[in-house]
Scaffold this motif. Structure first.
Motif, PDB file in Angstrom:
ATOM      1  N   ARG A 274      12.956  78.880  -8.085  1.00 35.77           N
ATOM      2  CA  ARG A 274      12.866  78.372  -8.305  1.00 35.77           C
ATOM      3  C   ARG A 274      12.600  77.226  -7.588  1.00 35.77           C
ATOM      4  O   ARG A 274      12.003  75.495  -7.693  1.00 35.77           O
ATOM      5  CB  ARG A 274      13.372  78.203  -9.314  1.00 35.77           C
ATOM      6  N   TYR A 277       8.636  76.086  -6.358  1.00 34.02           N
ATOM      7  CA  TYR A 277       7.947  76.371  -7.911  1.00 34.02           C
ATOM      8  C   TYR A 277       7.025  74.636  -7.313  1.00 34.02           C
ATOM      9  O   TYR A 277       5.941  75.201  -7.420  1.00 34.02           O
ATOM     10  CB  TYR A 277       8.444  76.304  -9.172  1.00 34.02           C
ATOM     11  N   SER A 281       3.469  77.999  -6.883  1.00 34.07           N
ATOM     12  CA  SER A 281       3.146  77.449  -8.449  1.00 34.07           C
ATOM     13  C   SER A 281       2.905  76.331  -8.473  1.00 34.07           C
ATOM     14  O   SER A 281       1.297  75.811  -9.401  1.00 34.07           O
ATOM     15  CB  SER A 281       3.904  78.555  -9.412  1.00 34.07           C
ATOM     16  N   HIS A 282       2.722  74.772  -8.662  1.00 34.34           N
ATOM     17  CA  HIS A 282       2.783  73.759  -9.263  1.00 34.34           C
ATOM     18  C   HIS A 282       1.220  73.611  -8.262  1.00 34.34           C
ATOM     19  O   HIS A 282       0.614  72.482  -8.894  1.00 34.34           O
ATOM     20  CB  HIS A 282       3.587  73.190  -9.269  1.00 34.34           C
ATOM     21  N   ILE A 451       1.924  85.087  -7.399  1.00 32.64           N
ATOM     22  CA  ILE A 451       2.596  83.993  -8.464  1.00 32.64           C
ATOM     23  C   ILE A 451       3.246  84.690  -9.782  1.00 32.64           C
ATOM     24  O   ILE A 451       3.861  84.397 -10.337  1.00 32.64           O
ATOM     25  CB  ILE A 451       1.533  83.127  -8.742  1.00 32.64           C
ATOM     26  N   VAL A 455       6.512  84.178  -8.602  1.00 33.04           N
ATOM     27  CA  VAL A 455       7.388  82.672  -9.719  1.00 33.04           C
ATOM     28  C   VAL A 455       7.382  83.620 -11.099  1.00 33.04           C
ATOM     29  O   VAL A 455       8.419  83.231 -11.463  1.00 33.04           O
ATOM     30  CB  VAL A 455       5.953  81.872  -9.510  1.00 33.04           C
ATOM     31  N   ARG A 456       6.366  84.071 -11.771  1.00 31.68           N
ATOM     32  CA  ARG A 456       6.835  84.202 -12.931  1.00 31.68           C
ATOM     33  C   ARG A 456       7.380  85.524 -13.387  1.00 31.68           C
ATOM     34  O   ARG A 456       7.912  85.258 -14.044  1.00 31.68           O
ATOM     35  CB  ARG A 456       5.321  84.628 -13.890  1.00 31.68           C
ATOM     36  N   ALA A 459      10.567  83.004 -13.430  1.00 34.49           N
ATOM     37  CA  ALA A 459      10.952  83.142 -14.149  1.00 34.49           C
ATOM     38  C   ALA A 459      11.216  83.813 -16.174  1.00 34.49           C
ATOM     39  O   ALA A 459      11.870  83.422 -15.995  1.00 34.49           O
ATOM     40  CB  ALA A 459       9.626  82.370 -14.730  1.00 34.49           C
ATOM     41  N   GLU A 491       8.799  74.429 -16.060  1.00 35.48           N
ATOM     42  CA  GLU A 491       9.329  74.647 -15.660  1.00 35.48           C
ATOM     43  C   GLU A 491       8.765  75.116 -13.853  1.00 35.48           C
ATOM     44  O   GLU A 491       8.927  74.551 -13.165  1.00 35.48           O
ATOM     45  CB  GLU A 491      10.883  75.389 -15.013  1.00 35.48           C
ATOM     46  N   SER A 492       8.271  76.395 -13.935  1.00 30.52           N
ATOM     47  CA  SER A 492       8.010  76.855 -13.143  1.00 30.52           C
ATOM     48  C   SER A 492       6.017  77.389 -13.547  1.00 30.52           C
ATOM     49  O   SER A 492       5.905  77.263 -11.713  1.00 30.52           O
ATOM     50  CB  SER A 492       8.464  79.112 -14.056  1.00 30.52           C
ATOM     51  N   GLY A 494       4.546  74.468 -13.914  1.00 26.78           N
ATOM     52  CA  GLY A 494       3.999  73.086 -13.480  1.00 26.78           C
ATOM     53  C   GLY A 494       3.588  72.499 -14.608  1.00 26.78           C
ATOM     54  O   GLY A 494       2.885  72.917 -15.756  1.00 26.78           O
TER      55      GLY A 494
END
Length: 599
Positions: A274, A277, A281-282, A451, A455-456, A459, A491-492, A494
């Motif tokens: 987190r 992120y 990803s962002h 990602i 990331v996903r 999330a 949030e995740s 972006g």
């Protein structure tokens, strides 16, 4: 068919043959196995129930061996029924057969339920004395994994009630989810598509097709979200009731315990991802928006091919070669095992109506072999999915030597072989690429896969944590679930996305929330672990020690879950409790994005 849904150019796509298990639902051997197991299970209970504490080490070892043999037969039956069901969840006859086998096997296994309950009532000091016997000592990992649940064990009659009600409770709601999703059709460009086919169009080179697919998905899923919300609410409440009776501190505590991983390790992973992120990803999706000449991406462009991608489809034969060669460069033994899946009908490859829309590897039982399910559509991402599931298959094949009771692996380590197989395949493709445009497309594809994996999935894990926590205050509406979904996605992923209301019900098709609550963090766990493991491999290979590393790696896979992750990873110099471990794992993804920024 729109875009890549015409499979004529992919070559012959094989289906699996389950006759290595049973010839069919009416197979005489299946009926005989069930009848024999029923008699032997009752006899087993008469022989041992109420007597385990008084058995010697050798006698307890003999009892465990008998239990293992019985449980393997029942697991084989359910593997056959489950695989048959996954191949066509829309067939009511197969659905009835699957339910019938679930009920029959549950009825038989009631006779065996006492066994692990009594094992957990044996005092530690008494069990240690029994473990002096070498035959029993061979089952030490099974005893360890059984006894970690001792503090959460209920009275025998309650355990029996929960066991018998499972087929009419959680299992039935899960089946409803599967069949309802399998029955949905998505009308796109004049074709009635399954969810897997419609989701595949989100990777189309045609932006109009991506947009239409995304909006049709949202429309159909949205019309059905109340049903999916009811299923989710029911299952979460069911879990909350059982967790409360078993005195688990949090909704995810049981999963961590089963995974043999400490809460603080998972919390450290969650926090590290987190926190990352913005730089992962962002940052990447802002870069992708620039490639598309936009300030922001429409949400249906998240997995879109890069501008100028020729969207070449990879025939099945080429996909097999790519993965086999990547495995062989690392370990001839790994490639040899993987080749068996290609030489035998152990993989179900083509998408079709009613089929499970995802991908998985099922270990079956040690006396048989694993099976893989794919929905292959010819994209590079599908080749990576093949590499992923074949990694599982190789791992499960190697674990058979531990025996039925000790062949399973905690989810946190179960994803290691699959993600490592993906990394080997990606590196093989990247190393063979000299064209800058192709290299950019490969790197971008890998970044997006990572990602999606890290990331996903974190999330998704955060989404589950919020759902299960908030559900304790009352039932959640479909609208509230969608609110939480959008908050977590925003949030995740972006600020580089334009969201529409059509994306709000996308949580409904994700089966892990229904089948295996809190499973999803295992993907991020595996990806970060593999990044560190692969770095250790590269260092070993640079010193001419690549073959020795591969041997250690194969030994690690063969150990299954018999060793704790601390012991399994020690030969590679990795320690998951090191606070900096997860940041190191995320560093590879960061470096790929940096390379893309420079291209």
């Amino acid at each position: 068919m729109p875009d890549s849904l015409n499979h004529a150019d992919l070559g012959e796509l094989p289906a699996w043959d389950l006759s290595d298990l049973y010839a069919g639902p009416d197979c005489p051997l299946l009926a005989a196995d069930l009848a024999t197991a029923e008699g032997e299970a009752a006899a087993f209970a008469n022989r041992y129930q109420g007597k385990l504490a008084g058995l010697s080490g050798a006698e307890l070892a003999q009892a465990i061996a008998e239990y293992e043999k019985l449980d393997e037969v029942l697991s084989k039956v359910m593997s056959f029924a489950g695989l048959l069901y996954a191949s066509n969840m829309a067939d009511p006859n197969i659905g009835r057969f699957y339910q019938g086998m679930s009920e029959r096997v549950t009825g038989i296994s009631v006779h065996l339920l006492f066994f692990t309950l009594e094992i957990n009532r044996v005092e530690d000091r008494d069990l240690e004395i029994k473990l002096d016997n070498p035959e029993l000592a061979a089952y030490r990992p099974f005893l360890r994994d059984t006894r970690i649940f001792r503090p959460h064990q209920l009275a025998d009659d309650l355990e029996k009630l929960l066991h018998e009600k499972y087929v009419a409770g959680r299992a039935s709601w899960t089946r409803l989810f599967d069949e309802h999703l399998a029955d949905l059709r998505f009308s796109i460009r004049g074709e009635e598509l399954t969810s897997a086919q419609a989701l595949n169009l989100l990777s189309s080179t045609d932006p109009a097709v991506r947009r239409e697919a995304a909006q049709v998905l949202g429309e159909v899923l949205g019309k059905n979200q109340r049903t999916f919300a009811h299923i989710m609410n029911t299952l979460i409440k069911d879990k909350e009731i059982e967790d409360r009776w078993r005195h688990y501190a949090n909704p995810w505590s049981a999963r961590n315990l089963a995974n043999q991983v400490e809460d603080e390790v998972v919390d450290a992973l969650l926090s590290a991802v987190r926190t990352a992120y913005p730089r992962l990803s962002h940052r990447y999706y802002a870069l992708k928006a620039k490639w598309f000449g936009q300030d922001k991406l429409d949400y249906w462009d998240r997995n879109a091919p890069l501008p100028g991608d020729d969207d070449r489809k990879i025939p099945w034969a080429e996909a097999k070669r790519i993965v086999h060669d990547a495995y062989a460069r690392f370990s001839p033994r790994m490639a040899e095992i993987g080749q068996q899946f290609f030489d035998n009908p152990w993989i179900d490859v083509p998408p079709r109506p009613g089929k499970n829309p995802g991908a998985f590897a099922h270990p079956v039982v040690p006396s048989a072999h694993p099976y893989l399910l794919l929905n292959y559509m010819g994209r590079t991402r599908d080749v990576m999915t093949l590499a992923h599931e074949l990694g599982h298959g190789v791992h499960q094949y190697l674990c058979r030597e531990q025996g039925h009771l000790q062949a399973s692996t905690p989810l946190t380590l179960a994803e290691t072989a699959s993600v490592f197989g993906e990394m080997l395949t990606f590196r093989g493709l990247l190393d063979a690429t000299t064209d800058p445009k192709t290299r950019k497309a490969l790197l971008a594809g890998k970044v997006e896969d990572m990602i999606n994996t890290v990331v996903r999935q974190i999330a998704f894990y955060q989404f589950e944590r919020r759902l299960h926590t908030e559900r304790r205050d009352g039932e959640l509406s479909a609208e509230r679930i969608a609110d939480i979904w959008m908050e977590v996605q925003t949030e995740s992923l972006g600020p580089a996305f334009r969201w529409e209301d059509s994306y709000r019900p996308y949580w409904t098709y994700i089966g892990h929330f229904v089948h295996s609550p809190f499973y999803v963090y295992a993907y991020a766990f595996g990806d970060c672990l593999v990044n560190s493991l692969y770095a250790a491999y590269q260092e070993a290979a640079s010193k001419g020690q690549g073959a020795a590393f591969a041997d250690k790696y194969m030994q690690m896979l063969s150990a299954a879950g018999t060793l704790h992750h601390t012991d399994l990873l020690a030969p590679f110099g990795l320690n998951l409790k090191d606070p900096s471990f997860w940041d190191k794992g995320l560093g590879l993804l960061d470096s790929f994005i940096t390379e893309l920024e420079g291209l």
